[in-house]
Design an enzyme around this catalytic site. Structure first.
Site, PDB file in Angstrom:
ATOM      1  N   ARG A 100       0.805  -1.386  -0.073  1.00 61.57           N
ATOM      2  CA  ARG A 100      -0.082  -0.023   0.038  1.00 61.57           C
ATOM      3  C   ARG A 100       1.095   1.045   0.103  1.00 61.57           C
ATOM      4  O   ARG A 100       0.476   2.166  -0.399  1.00 61.57           O
ATOM      5  CB  ARG A 100      -0.937   0.071   1.279  1.00 61.57           C
ATOM      6  N   LYS A 106      -2.518   6.244   1.270  1.00 65.46           N
ATOM      7  CA  LYS A 106      -2.480   6.748   2.864  1.00 65.46           C
ATOM      8  C   LYS A 106      -1.649   8.148   2.721  1.00 65.46           C
ATOM      9  O   LYS A 106      -0.345   7.834   3.032  1.00 65.46           O
ATOM     10  CB  LYS A 106      -2.011   5.769   3.850  1.00 65.46           C
ATOM     11  N   GLU A 119     -16.485   6.114   4.176  1.00 64.00           N
ATOM     12  CA  GLU A 119     -15.726   5.541   5.400  1.00 64.00           C
ATOM     13  C   GLU A 119     -15.602   6.860   6.255  1.00 64.00           C
ATOM     14  O   GLU A 119     -16.179   7.896   6.123  1.00 64.00           O
ATOM     15  CB  GLU A 119     -14.545   5.064   5.059  1.00 64.00           C
TER      16      GLU A 119
HETATM   17  C1  PLP Z   1      -5.397   3.722   7.723  1.00 62.92           C
HETATM   18  C2  PLP Z   1      -6.766   4.035   7.142  1.00 62.92           C
HETATM   19  C3  PLP Z   1      -7.808   2.886   7.271  1.00 62.92           C
HETATM   20  C4  PLP Z   1      -7.458   1.704   8.258  1.00 62.92           C
HETATM   21  O1  PLP Z   1      -6.772   0.884   7.550  1.00 62.92           O
HETATM   22  P1  PLP Z   1      -5.870  -0.505   8.031  1.00 62.92           P
HETATM   23  O2  PLP Z   1      -5.175  -0.878   7.295  1.00 62.92           O
HETATM   24  O3  PLP Z   1      -6.841  -1.498   8.546  1.00 62.92           O
HETATM   25  O4  PLP Z   1      -5.174   0.099   9.453  1.00 62.92           O
HETATM   26  C5  PLP Z   1      -8.857   3.203   7.031  1.00 62.92           C
HETATM   27  N1  PLP Z   1      -9.267   4.421   6.368  1.00 62.92           N
HETATM   28  C6  PLP Z   1      -8.123   5.397   6.582  1.00 62.92           C
HETATM   29  C7  PLP Z   1      -8.600   6.882   5.785  1.00 62.92           C
HETATM   30  C8  PLP Z   1      -6.940   4.980   6.665  1.00 62.92           C
HETATM   31  O5  PLP Z   1      -6.041   6.067   6.679  1.00 62.92           O
END
Ligand code: PLP
Length: 342
Positions: A82, A184, A220
């Protein structure tokens, strides 16, 4: 290995300076060999790309001690993947995925004294990140970068059990269609700070973001994916190009389908169907699953039948299975648990 003298049971979710971090620098088109260092500070030119155009991406994962005393982490290869996707989208050089996993291993080993003991509920939070380090003033990608991994011990997200939370439908947007919602990037968080401060002031735990184009579909929250359970026990999770692909959510979907034998749907979820679901939760590395009891939408409330007292029965089953796998109590699918120290 002598552990640090910390009050492990009572750690909060905050940053604490630990002994070591991993650092690798990118210059003249290549990454140096990287090393563990004890210096927690970074000195940069005032015009560094990170300061001017927010060229930054990051990851988050945890290392923890299992019942039999091993130090492990959960699916770090997916964090590596990722982060490579995030870097490409931001015109940053990819830190090689195999080196990412090795660096996580190295930095956790170096900080073994900071890895919370089994049963404390605490974990070592691992934060890999990459920043643009050389001066840029014209709008363009930088040529030099730093990849760094810091670690810090953190307490359980929920002290004394996971109480359902109330979230609100936000009037702000998180990520544009074809934008950066699926990576991210630090910039996705900068713009979420104002909405989250407002939501907290109004007494809500989190913001639920809808799709910006039509405001009819569930995306989300600021930092966690959504999962829903229908009244007949199907797991439903929203699909959209602007949702961050949570590793926890992907693991939950696999566990539900292949271990718990549940029906799983990854599809567009209309906000209008949310009122018909039996259970709702947020998922991510920090909380694993955080149950949602209520969603506030402009004066109207959606109250899930699972209530405000405890996690609903299906969510609980999923939570126990996933954490059982993570803690080594249940057999993990191939490659999910990376042993760092025996
Ligand atoms: C990091 C993150 C998540 C959760 O991801 P994981 O890999 O399960 O920790 C969900 N939504 C956003 C916007 C994030 O930045």
């Amino acid at each position: 290995m002598e552990k640090k003298n910390l009050d492990w049971q009572n750690l909060g979710f905050g940053y604490m300076v630990t002994d070591y971090r991993y650092v690798s620098n990118y210059k003249d088109g290549k990454w140096d060999e990287g090393k563990i260092t004890s210096d927690a500070n970074i000195t940069l030119n005032e015009c560094a790309g990170i300061f001017q155009y927010a060229q930054c991406c990051f990851e988050g994962l945890k290392a923890y001690t299992t019942e039999d005393g091993k130090i492990v982490c959960f699916r770090p290869d997916l964090n590596a993947q990722r982060m490579a996707d995030s870097a490409r989208r931001l015109e940053m050089p990819v830190f090689p995925e195999d080196r990412f996993v090795k660096a996580v291993e190295e930095v956790v080993k170096a900080n073994e004294a900071w890895v919370p003991p089994f049963g404390s509920g605490a974990t070592l939070y691992i934060r890999p990140f990459m920043i643009a380090t050389n001066p840029v003033i014209g709008v363009k990608p930088a040529d030099e970068y730093q990849f760094r991994i810091l670690v810090t011990p953190v307490g359980p997200y929920f002290k004394g059990g996971a109480k359902p939370i109330t979230i609100k439908v936000s009037d702000f947007d998180r990520a544009a269609p074809h934008g950066t919602g699926n990576i991210k990037a630090g910039l996705n968080y900068a713009m979420s700070l104002h909405p989250i401060v407002k939501a907290h002031e109004e007494g809500f735990a989190e913001n639920l973001y809808l799709d910006p184009a039509t405001r009819t579909k569930v995306e989300e929250t600021g930092g966690a994916n959504m999962i829903f359970i229908t009244k007949d026990g199907t797991v439903v999770t929203p699909k959209s190009d602007s949702i961050l692909p949570s590793i926890t959510r992907r693991s939950i979907m696999y566990v539900c389908e292949h271990i718990l034998g549940m029906k799983v749907e990854h599809r567009e979820v209309l906000f209008s169907e949310v009122k018909d679901f039996a259970e709702c939760g947020l998922c991510g590395t920090a909380a694993v699953i955080s149950p949602v009891g209520k969603i506030y939408d402009h004066g109207e409330e959606i109250c899930f039948p699972s209530g405000m007292e405890e996690m609903g029965p299906q969510m609980k089953k999923i939570y126990e299975t996933l954490t059982g796998i993570q803690q080594g109590k249940l057999e993990a699918p191939e490659g999910w648990i990376k042993v760092i120290s025996e």
